[in-house]
Design an enzyme around this catalytic site. Structure first.
Site, PDB file in Angstrom:
ATOM      1  N   ASP A 227     -37.953 -51.098 126.512  1.00  0.00           N
ATOM      2  CA  ASP A 227     -38.070 -51.544 125.128  1.00  0.00           C
ATOM      3  C   ASP A 227     -38.586 -52.976 125.142  1.00  0.00           C
ATOM      4  OD1 ASP A 227     -37.320 -51.161 122.138  1.00  0.00           O
ATOM      5  OD2 ASP A 227     -36.380 -53.071 122.676  1.00  0.00           O
ATOM      6  N   GLU A 323     -42.904 -47.230 124.671  1.00  0.00           N
ATOM      7  CA  GLU A 323     -43.149 -46.986 123.263  1.00  0.00           C
ATOM      8  C   GLU A 323     -44.635 -47.090 122.955  1.00  0.00           C
ATOM      9  OE1 GLU A 323     -39.571 -48.576 120.623  1.00  0.00           O
ATOM     10  OE2 GLU A 323     -40.306 -50.126 121.975  1.00  0.00           O
ATOM     11  N   CYS A 376     -28.330 -43.486 117.737  1.00  0.00           N
ATOM     12  CA  CYS A 376     -27.193 -43.847 118.576  1.00  0.00           C
ATOM     13  C   CYS A 376     -27.371 -43.208 119.950  1.00  0.00           C
ATOM     14  CB  CYS A 376     -25.886 -43.380 117.934  1.00  0.00           C
ATOM     15  SG  CYS A 376     -24.416 -43.720 118.946  1.00  0.00           S
ATOM     16  N   CYS A 379     -24.028 -40.580 120.534  1.00  0.00           N
ATOM     17  CA  CYS A 379     -23.851 -39.281 119.875  1.00  0.00           C
ATOM     18  C   CYS A 379     -25.116 -38.740 119.245  1.00  0.00           C
ATOM     19  CB  CYS A 379     -22.749 -39.381 118.818  1.00  0.00           C
ATOM     20  SG  CYS A 379     -23.136 -40.531 117.479  1.00  0.00           S
ATOM     21  N   CYS A 395     -22.430 -47.789 115.469  1.00  0.00           N
ATOM     22  CA  CYS A 395     -22.469 -46.380 115.075  1.00  0.00           C
ATOM     23  C   CYS A 395     -21.283 -46.091 114.169  1.00  0.00           C
ATOM     24  CB  CYS A 395     -22.448 -45.473 116.302  1.00  0.00           C
ATOM     25  SG  CYS A 395     -22.565 -43.712 115.903  1.00  0.00           S
ATOM     26  N   CYS A 398     -19.345 -42.419 116.059  1.00  0.00           N
ATOM     27  CA  CYS A 398     -18.597 -42.502 117.314  1.00  0.00           C
ATOM     28  C   CYS A 398     -18.055 -43.899 117.587  1.00  0.00           C
ATOM     29  CB  CYS A 398     -19.450 -42.041 118.482  1.00  0.00           C
ATOM     30  SG  CYS A 398     -20.873 -43.109 118.811  1.00  0.00           S
ATOM     31  N   ASP A 405     -31.567 -53.680 121.442  1.00  0.00           N
ATOM     32  CA  ASP A 405     -32.627 -53.383 122.413  1.00  0.00           C
ATOM     33  C   ASP A 405     -32.124 -52.489 123.547  1.00  0.00           C
ATOM     34  OD1 ASP A 405     -34.283 -54.974 120.893  1.00  0.00           O
ATOM     35  OD2 ASP A 405     -33.892 -56.780 122.075  1.00  0.00           O
TER      36      ASP A 405
END
Length: 482
Positions: A227, A323, A376, A379, A395, A398, A405
């Site tokens: 990332d 990406e 997330c 989950c 999140c 969870c 990042d």
């Protein structure tokens, strides 16, 4: 120009060296590059002359069959026409024999490629932005470059000189042993050489056919997600759960103080003025050279840092997931443009592409619309919105709390599993075309399904099997195998 095809087991690789020419050799190098520019301008004018002539004849009502015929722009046709015109054209009489024929061939080849790109763009067969008609190259703006494909092109045995046609032996600033050893052992063959002036000095690049064996990476079964960012240049998370951060060196930001001081000195000197024909003063030229040295140092530091980062990644992991960033759109943000260009996002991706493939590994590009930061990593729940100023991911399902990042890097690393399974590969049959402006790419919020009659979310989380299916479906929609 025919594209070279490497033999089985061989790859085409470039070796670049800095040159230290003397005064006479530098004059000859500039003459060759100027000859390439002159040949390019001649070819553009020669081809476009028939276009304007036909347009003038059409305005007089001359029928199509009687119009001036189109002049071809293929490289053989341009070479034939140039060889006939160079003896009588006043722009070349008296000096064209001072340079190698490869200099003029370079300009003609560039002109032919420019017209081909324009024609393909006009017919809609060329990707990217629309390409206009070729324009003349100005002497004060054109980049100095010349390519040699025939003649004496070799690396001398001492490892300190290179020989080029009509230029002779030129001393190199650094040793050429890494190429010389391959040529002497028969594992490399020089195809062409290109001289170029950039960053205040001359360089020569040898295009070679090299026998290259695959190098086994340190962790072939491990995938890494990268990332990219401004605060931290790269956050890398592998499939084993290890997270590593690469700090952003910010080379330009570090040199801004020195650059501003050098620019003020230049502004207080008497520079050139094209309107009045005023020549720059010696003090202006000296101050401008000092300012350019600051820019050159920043560019060299950035190039070295990016090479170290991409080389270390390509030598360690068997799968690299990156990406598909819209860098051209990101730099339109006036508050972030300087920082984004200083980081070199596009250059990182380009270098990873060829370095990873050179080691026989795979590179996977996540779709531009894949919500890596909003998803997330624990989950699989996707947030509807996550502003840029929020640097920590929380999140709501969870309860995972993780750096933004690092969470994106973990999600990118998880995409490698879908790539191995062969799902959502670019170009799959039956895939629906996206709607204009990405209207079908809006991020959808994934919420846990309520269990009937309980009023709670099925034990506070989704069932494991349904949760995994949701994550696979999201990844399958967003994944593109590069």
């Amino acid at each position: 120009m025919k594209k070279f095809q490497a033999q089985p087991g061989f790859v085409v690789q470039a070796f670049r060296f800095a040159l230290d020419p003397n005064a006479a050799q530098e004059h000859a190098l500039r003459s060759h590059c100027g000859a390439a520019r002159a040949a390019y301008n001649w070819a553009v004018g020669w081809v476009e002359a028939s276009w304007w002539q036909r347009r003038a004849e059409e305005s007089y009502g001359i029928p199509e069959a009687d119009l001036t015929p189109w002049r071809p722009w293929s490289l053989p046709a341009l070479r034939k026409a140039f060889n006939e015109a160079k003896h009588t054209d006043p722009r070349f009489c008296g000096w064209w024999e001072d340079n190698s024929k490869e200099a003029y061939s370079t300009g003609l080849a560039n002109a032919s490629a420019a017209f081909d790109n324009y024609a393909k763009s006009k017919r809609g067969k060329r990707k990217g932005r629309a390409v206009g008609m070729p324009r003349f190259k100005a002497k004060r703006k054109a980049r100095l470059a010349c390519r040699f494909t025939t003649g004496t092109i070799r690396v001398e045995a001492g490892g300190r000189h290179v020989t080029l046609p009509r230029l002779g032996a030129i001393r190199v600033h650094e040793s050429t042993v890494k190429l010389l050893v391959r040529v002497q052992s028969g594992t490399a063959r020089i195809l062409s050489a290109t001289v170029r002036h950039e960053r205040g000095r001359w360089f020569v690049s040898f295009q070679t056919e090299v026998k290259r064996d695959l190098v086994r990476v340190a962790r072939p079964d491990t995938a890494v997600g990268i990332d990219l960012g401004i605060k931290t240049l790269a956050v890398m998370a592998d499939s084993a759960g290890e997270i590593r951060e690469v700090p952003n060196p910010r080379h330009l930001a570090t040199a801004l103080t020195e650059l501003r001081r050098a620019s003020r000195v230049v502004s207080r000197r008497r520079g050139s003025d094209r309107r009045t024909g005023q020549k720059p003063s010696r003090r202006w030229e000296k101050a401008n050279a000092a300012r350019n040295r600051v820019h050159h140092r920043v560019a060299n530091l950035r190039e070295d840092a990016l090479h170290q980062l991409t080389t270390s990644v390509a030598a360690e992991y068997g799968t690299v997931v990156i990406e598909d960033l819209n860098v051209a759109g990101m730099v339109k943000n006036r508050r972030l443009a300087r920082h984004i260009t200083d980081a070199g996002f596009g250059e990182i991706r380009r270098r990873l592409d060829y370095k990873v493939k050179r080691n026989g590994c795979r590179i996977v590009a996540a779709d531009r619309w894949y919500p890596s930061s909003k998803t997330c990593s624990g989950c699989g729940v996707v947030k509807a919105k996550l502003p840029l100023h929020i640097r920590t991911f929380h999140c709501d399902v969870c309860g995972l709390v993780i750096d933004r990042d690092a969470n994106a890097a973990l999600n990118l690393a998880a995409l490698s599993a879908a790539a191995v399974a062969g799902t959502a590969v670019g170009g799959d049959q039956g895939a629906q075309a996206p709607k204009p402006r990405g209207a079908d790419r809006k991020t959808r919020t994934t919420r846990p399904r309520l269990t009937a009659g309980t009023g709670r979310a099925g034990g506070a989380t989704l069932p494991h099997q349904r949760q995994q299916e949701t994550r696979d479906r999201t990844q399958a929609e967003a994944l593109t195998l590069w």
